[in-house]
Design a protein around this motif. Structure first.
Motif, mmCIF file in Angstrom:
data_model
loop_
_atom_site.group_PDB
_atom_site.id
_atom_site.type_symbol
_atom_site.label_atom_id
_atom_site.label_comp_id
_atom_site.label_asym_id
_atom_site.label_seq_id
_atom_site.Cartn_x
_atom_site.Cartn_y
_atom_site.Cartn_z
ATOM 1 N N ALA A 195 -7.096 -8.139 0.936
ATOM 2 C CA ALA A 195 -8.177 -7.227 1.324
ATOM 3 C C ALA A 195 -8.627 -6.445 0.101
ATOM 4 O O ALA A 195 -7.815 -6.115 -0.770
ATOM 5 C CB ALA A 195 -7.675 -6.278 2.405
ATOM 6 N N PHE A 196 -9.913 -6.151 0.005
ATOM 7 C CA PHE A 196 -10.432 -5.410 -1.148
ATOM 8 C C PHE A 196 -11.754 -4.757 -0.777
ATOM 9 O O PHE A 196 -12.404 -5.136 0.203
ATOM 10 C CB PHE A 196 -10.632 -6.341 -2.357
ATOM 11 C CG PHE A 196 -11.752 -7.339 -2.192
ATOM 12 C CD1 PHE A 196 -13.012 -7.104 -2.743
ATOM 13 C CD2 PHE A 196 -11.560 -8.513 -1.481
ATOM 14 C CE1 PHE A 196 -14.046 -8.023 -2.575
ATOM 15 C CE2 PHE A 196 -12.590 -9.439 -1.312
ATOM 16 C CZ PHE A 196 -13.841 -9.188 -1.862
ATOM 17 N N GLY A 197 -12.139 -3.761 -1.572
ATOM 18 C CA GLY A 197 -13.488 -3.215 -1.461
ATOM 19 C C GLY A 197 -13.721 -2.254 -0.313
ATOM 20 O O GLY A 197 -14.860 -1.907 -0.034
ATOM 21 N N ASP A 198 -12.641 -1.808 0.375
ATOM 22 C CA ASP A 198 -12.834 -0.796 1.417
ATOM 23 C C ASP A 198 -11.582 0.059 1.550
ATOM 24 O O ASP A 198 -10.545 -0.226 0.950
ATOM 25 C CB ASP A 198 -13.225 -1.427 2.765
ATOM 26 C CG ASP A 198 -12.167 -2.400 3.288
ATOM 27 O OD1 ASP A 198 -10.960 -2.085 3.177
ATOM 28 O OD2 ASP A 198 -12.540 -3.468 3.803
ATOM 29 N N GLN A 199 -11.667 1.096 2.401
ATOM 30 C CA GLN A 199 -10.577 2.070 2.528
ATOM 31 C C GLN A 199 -9.328 1.475 3.183
ATOM 32 O O GLN A 199 -8.246 2.019 3.041
ATOM 33 C CB GLN A 199 -11.054 3.270 3.386
ATOM 34 C CG GLN A 199 -12.204 4.058 2.778
ATOM 35 C CD GLN A 199 -11.787 4.903 1.590
ATOM 36 O OE1 GLN A 199 -10.606 5.012 1.280
ATOM 37 N NE2 GLN A 199 -12.754 5.489 0.897
ATOM 38 N N GLU A 200 -9.486 0.380 3.898
ATOM 39 C CA GLU A 200 -8.344 -0.207 4.609
ATOM 40 C C GLU A 200 -7.566 -1.202 3.747
ATOM 41 O O GLU A 200 -6.525 -1.704 4.159
ATOM 42 C CB GLU A 200 -8.828 -0.945 5.876
ATOM 43 C CG GLU A 200 -9.654 -0.100 6.833
ATOM 44 C CD GLU A 200 -8.937 1.187 7.217
ATOM 45 O OE1 GLU A 200 -7.749 1.101 7.571
ATOM 46 O OE2 GLU A 200 -9.561 2.264 7.130
ATOM 47 N N LEU A 225 -18.215 1.753 -6.176
ATOM 48 C CA LEU A 225 -18.492 0.449 -6.810
ATOM 49 C C LEU A 225 -17.523 -0.635 -6.328
ATOM 50 O O LEU A 225 -17.462 -1.724 -6.903
ATOM 51 C CB LEU A 225 -18.413 0.583 -8.335
ATOM 52 C CG LEU A 225 -19.369 1.584 -8.991
ATOM 53 C CD1 LEU A 225 -19.282 1.491 -10.501
ATOM 54 C CD2 LEU A 225 -20.815 1.359 -8.542
ATOM 55 N N GLY A 226 -16.743 -0.325 -5.282
ATOM 56 C CA GLY A 226 -15.836 -1.327 -4.720
ATOM 57 C C GLY A 226 -14.448 -1.339 -5.330
ATOM 58 O O GLY A 226 -13.620 -2.178 -4.961
ATOM 59 N N PHE A 227 -14.159 -0.417 -6.262
ATOM 60 C CA PHE A 227 -12.823 -0.369 -6.873
ATOM 61 C C PHE A 227 -11.898 0.505 -6.034
ATOM 62 O O PHE A 227 -11.441 1.569 -6.448
ATOM 63 C CB PHE A 227 -12.918 0.128 -8.325
ATOM 64 C CG PHE A 227 -13.501 -0.885 -9.261
ATOM 65 C CD1 PHE A 227 -12.708 -1.877 -9.828
ATOM 66 C CD2 PHE A 227 -14.859 -0.882 -9.550
ATOM 67 C CE1 PHE A 227 -13.256 -2.837 -10.681
ATOM 68 C CE2 PHE A 227 -15.414 -1.827 -10.401
ATOM 69 C CZ PHE A 227 -14.612 -2.812 -10.959
ATOM 70 N N ASN A 228 -11.627 0.029 -4.822
ATOM 71 C CA ASN A 228 -10.708 0.728 -3.923
ATOM 72 C C ASN A 228 -9.277 0.358 -4.268
ATOM 73 O O ASN A 228 -9.005 -0.726 -4.798
ATOM 74 C CB ASN A 228 -10.983 0.326 -2.472
ATOM 75 C CG ASN A 228 -12.353 0.755 -1.999
ATOM 76 O OD1 ASN A 228 -13.358 0.181 -2.420
ATOM 77 N ND2 ASN A 228 -12.414 1.754 -1.128
ATOM 78 N N LEU A 229 -8.363 1.225 -3.903
ATOM 79 C CA LEU A 229 -6.936 0.947 -4.077
ATOM 80 C C LEU A 229 -6.549 -0.286 -3.260
ATOM 81 O O LEU A 229 -6.830 -0.346 -2.064
ATOM 82 C CB LEU A 229 -6.129 2.163 -3.610
ATOM 83 C CG LEU A 229 -4.608 2.018 -3.609
ATOM 84 C CD1 LEU A 229 -4.069 1.945 -5.033
ATOM 85 C CD2 LEU A 229 -3.965 3.189 -2.867
ATOM 86 N N VAL A 230 -5.924 -1.280 -3.925
ATOM 87 C CA VAL A 230 -5.481 -2.486 -3.197
ATOM 88 C C VAL A 230 -3.959 -2.589 -3.140
ATOM 89 O O VAL A 230 -3.416 -3.390 -2.383
ATOM 90 C CB VAL A 230 -6.050 -3.782 -3.836
ATOM 91 C CG1 VAL A 230 -7.557 -3.845 -3.690
ATOM 92 C CG2 VAL A 230 -5.626 -3.922 -5.298
#
Length: 891
Positions: A135-140, A493-498
């Motif tokens: 998963a990437f690019g969002d808070q979840e 910019l989509g650099f959410n914590l993964v």
């Protein structure tokens, strides 16, 4: 006499709150000779020998050899080095604990006491290599990836929990905490270690070996440590000294300061290129010069981290005021900091202005001359100036062996999330702020956050085909990004914590969105990944991405905005603002002052908070319950943890060495073959021998996980040996992947299938290679795998240090072609047989006769150099491997 020297060198540190005893180098020097100009890294080795001086494993002549090293910057002498501790990550740690569990059963079978198989020095294992960017690019994304990680790796984590209970002095840092090197830098590393010995508190340098090649990151903190194979680390844990030759030490003088807009990543890529060209394989590198006074500790750690990329054993930075400031910032106690200063000054380990040690050779760099850079497309040492990246990308099309295929197109149209897009050659499909190299460095992370903020303010967005991710090295990073208000800007910019782990750099980049994967395959497109990591080897990052580029975190963000490697970031626009005006990189690059102000948000309290319960883990980890049995209950149906066969038919005494007769060649390989080529860490293909094995055992492709996560299962790993999708075996020209020709049938087979046929036929095997064989990760499966395939000898033009010792540690003979002789000058095609004679009287470094019989019956003999370098290594080889020797010693 030896015991006199040790006894007479004992001393006490003055003016500290408690009494510390130590073995004084100045006192020893009164007898051995002046050591004022000895490199500080060698002083650490000298103290290690002095403290362990016993007249048997360490003699006074060993110490004298280090002192006399100063005469010509070189010494031909084997020493026994005893590091204070061992550091592991889970990809290498799981197989190490599997080996220890198997050793216990072997000791039990042979009538010994299983409790002898127990660490004698502290071991920390940090679980950091298992989280994948699904998963990437969002808070979840973070929660989703953690959930998947715990489900996929439950069996491995169960096994590590057993190890935690079964073994003494063995601690596990649970998943979701950070990367082993950053946890080491921020918390575990002490610079000066101390412990009770015979009723006294004895202080000595903090030293370690680690099962990850980037263990060298801790050199930035003045700690001598480097990567070894898991098998060597296990031996060190069990009290076996590390056998090594006194190293050459290359001095690297740093002067000046980095210019405006230049990052630590640009500096490290420059240093890596310079040292690789200089030639430092098997050597220590020590940094000196007055430029160090202005080089923050995080920048030092970034350089030290890349030691394997420049080929050195370590990249050592001496202790100075910068070291103490970082220790204070990261929450070390006042007492520890006072001890580090007092000890370093008393031992001559403190860096003073104008220090000019004696070195084997030297290089120098004025940091003001460093320019903005990337490295790629497939080696960390191949630095490319930022403005030259489009040309470098275009020149890299020879990587694309399918480039002339009928499927090859310049662009493919695809639909993603309801919109039509063009995916073109050069598209950036992964932009990852990842890996230990840079995520320990607040200045480059703050720069990335500020650049993202400036870009978002102008209305720029990451291109929709770019998979963006942020995987920090510790939780402290998210604390300070939030404190500076930059985490929300990166998320725009989509650099959410993964996840907190290696992710993309180790090949855990996860799948690309299905329409993008389909477009790459349809057009046979050559695309790119940009990552702030340290490894960009072929086939490592993602199976569909043929060019991979190392860059600083702010440049990772910039390439996500540009979306293509063919964009020249020094001249071309990244995109348009809301009014339609072009926006250039220079318009959004933060100033040095802005970055410095953001870095001030990093506070000691953040380190105290995040490391207060570092070994506890979350509720998922705590809920894993295991029995406290001394031997492991192997599960017959497990596809993750299997009882390895290394000790199953081992006898109490080793058999005598025998010559190698009529070996067939399994593979002929070119220069710079990495341990990733030999034993990949990433994706398992469905139609590969390993994929077929997992399918036969009821595992669906979605649950294959990675080769790295399967390292506790020898059945998967031997099938994965030489299975990298980009490896090229010259026996099968024009083909990529792990295939070979079986001789004499000439049938083309997967390397594993051919090796099994040779085993049934009773035929020993050889591997032929070019220069720098086995560069890259300290991956013991790159030696274990070939051993299980039946490889008896590897003949190469040169070996990287860790892999050479790993081969010996598994009982495989490393031989080096004589100067001027190569696989090409010998005309080797793969249908020859090789015999190696004289092994009954083998000596370190001797010339060994290799008899070559060609397919037409012609014969030739060459004299290869045995790369068993020390007497101890020869003992390991005679025992069939290092762990076999350790078991026999216990018995």
């Amino acid at each position: 006499m030896s015991s006199d020297l040790r006894k007479n060198s004992q001393d006490k540190l003055a003016n500290l709150d408690r009494e510390y005893h130590f073995y004084s180098l100045p006192k020893a020097a009164a007898r051995l000779g002046n050591i004022d100009r000895l490199p500080k890294s060698l002083k650490v080795l000298l103290e290690n020998l002095l403290r362990n001086l016993d007249g048997e494993t360490v003699t006074e002549a060993d110490l004298q050899a280090i002192v006399d090293w100063q005469k010509n910057g070189h010494a031909e002498r084997e020493i026994a080095y005893r590091p204070a501790r061992v550091l592991m990550q889970d990809f290498t740690g799981v197989p190490a604990v599997v080996d220890l569990a198997a050793m216990r059963q072997a000791v039990e079978r042979l009538g010994g006491d299983v409790n002898q198989v127990n660490p004698l020095s502290p071991v920390d294992l940090v679980i950091d290599h298992s989280v994948t960017v699904d998963a990437f690019g969002d808070q979840e994304a973070f929660a989703e990836n953690v959930k998947l990680e715990m489900a996929r790796n439950h069996e491995r984590y169960l096994f590590l929990r057993w190890g935690q209970k079964a073994f003494n002095r063995f601690r596990v840092v649970p998943p979701g905490t950070g990367i082993c090197h950053q946890v080491n830098l921020e918390y575990l590393g002490q610079t000066v270690w101390h412990e009770q010995q015979n009723g006294q508190e004895v202080a000595y340098p903090d030293t370690l070996v680690g099962t990850d090649s980037h263990t060298t990151m801790i050199n930035g903190l003045g700690v001598l440590g480097w990567g070894v194979g898991g098998i060597e680390a296990e031996a060190a844990m069990l009290g076996q000294p590390v056998s090594m030759l006194i190293p050459d030490v290359v001095g690297f003088k740093l002067t000046g300061k980095l210019g405006e807009g230049i990052t630590a990543t640009d500096l490290v890529l420059t240093v890596t290129q310079m040292l690789r060209q200089h030639g430092v394989v098997g050597k220590f590198v020590e940094f000196y010069g007055d430029g160090l006074a202005d080089l923050p500790l995080a920048d030092r750690a970034t350089i030290a981290n890349m030691s394997p990329e420049f080929g050195a054993t370590c990249g050592f930075f001496p202790v100075d005021e910068v070291t103490l400031s970082y220790m204070k910032l990261s929450g070390r106690s006042d007492e520890q900091i006072a001890l580090v200063q007092a000890y370093s000054e008393a031992q001559g380990l403190w860096r003073s202005p104008g220090d000019e040690p004696i070195f084997t050779s030297t290089l120098a760099l004025d940091m003001a001359l460093v320019e903005s850079s990337l490295a790629g497309p497939k080696r960390p040492q191949d630095r490319v100036a930022l403005g030259q990246v489009p040309q470098a990308f275009n020149a890299a099309t020879e990587l694309d062996l399918g480039g002339s295929s009928s499927r090859h197109q310049e662009s493919v149209e695809f639909n993603y999330q309801g919109h039509q897009h063009q995916l073109t050659t050069g598209a950036v499909v992964i932009a990852a702020i990842t890996s230990c190299t840079n995520t320990s460095n607040p200045s480059v992370l703050m720069a990335a956050g500020l650049l993202a903020k400036n870009a978002a303010a102008k209305g720029l967005q990451s291109k929709p085909w770019v998979k963006t991710s942020l995987a920090p090295g510790s939780k402290v990073v998210t604390e300070y990004l939030n404190a500076a208000g930059l985490m929300p800007e990166l998320e725009k910019l989509g650099f959410n914590l993964v996840g907190y782990g290696c992710t993309t750099c180790i090949g855990n980049s996860g799948p690309l969105p299905a329409p993008i994967e389909a477009a790459i395959k349809q057009g046979d497109l050559t695309v790119g990944a940009v990552l702030s990591g340290n490894r960009n080897f072929e086939g490592r990052i993602h199976p569909l991405i043929k060019t991979n580029w190392l860059a600083s975190p702010p440049l990772v963000v910039a390439y996500a905005l540009a979306g293509n490697m063919r964009v020249d970031l020094t001249h071309d626009a990244l995109g348009e603002d809301r009014e339609g005006n072009p926006v250039y990189l220079r318009d959004i690059w933060p100033s040095a002052n802005e970055i410095a102000k953001a870095v001030e948000q990093v506070k000691t309290a953040m380190f105290h908070k995040e490391y207060a319960e570092v070994f506890n883990g979350d509720k998922n980890w705590q809920s894993i319950q295991v029995a406290g049995t001394p031997t492991y209950a192997w599960q017959q149906d497990s596809t993750y943890i299997r009882h390895p066969p290394f000790f199953s038919d081992m006898k109490a005494e080793p058999d005598a060495l025998v010559d190698i007769k009529d070996a067939r060649i399994l593979a002929i390989l070119a220069d710079s073959v990495t341990t990733d080529h030999i034993s990949p860490a990433g994706n398992i293909k469905t139609d590969s021998p390993a994929g077929r094995y997992l399918s036969e055992h009821g595992v669906t492709p979605d649950d294959f996980n990675s080769y790295g996560s399967r390292r506790g299962n020898h059945e998967v790993m031997m099938r994965g040996t030489f299975a990298n999708i980009r490896i090229r075996n010259e026996m099968v020209p024009g083909v990529e992947g792990g295939v070979t020709r079986h001789i004499p049938s000439q049938e083309r087979l997967a390397i594993y299938d051919a090796a099994m046929r040779y085993q049934r036929e009773g035929v020993p095997l050889a591997v032929i290679a070019g220069k720098e064989y086995g560069s890259g990760s300290s991956r013991d499966w790159a030696a274990k795998g070939p051993r299980l395939l039946g490889v008896r000898v590897v003949i190469a033009e040169s070996f990287e240090r860790i892999h050479r010792s790993n081969l010996i540690g598994m009982g495989i003979l490393p031989l080096e072609f004589p100067a001027g002789t190569t696989r090409k000058t010998l005309g080797l095609q793969g249908d020859e047989t090789l015999s190696v004679s004289g092994l009954q009287s083998l000596q370190p470094g001797q010339q060994v006769a290799v008899h070559i019989t060609y397919a037409d019956g012609k014969k030739q003999v060459i004299q290869a150099r045995c790369r068993i370098d020390t007497g101890t290594e020869l003992t390991y080889f005679e025992n069939g491997g290092i762990l076999h020797y350790v078991i026999r010693k216990m018995l």
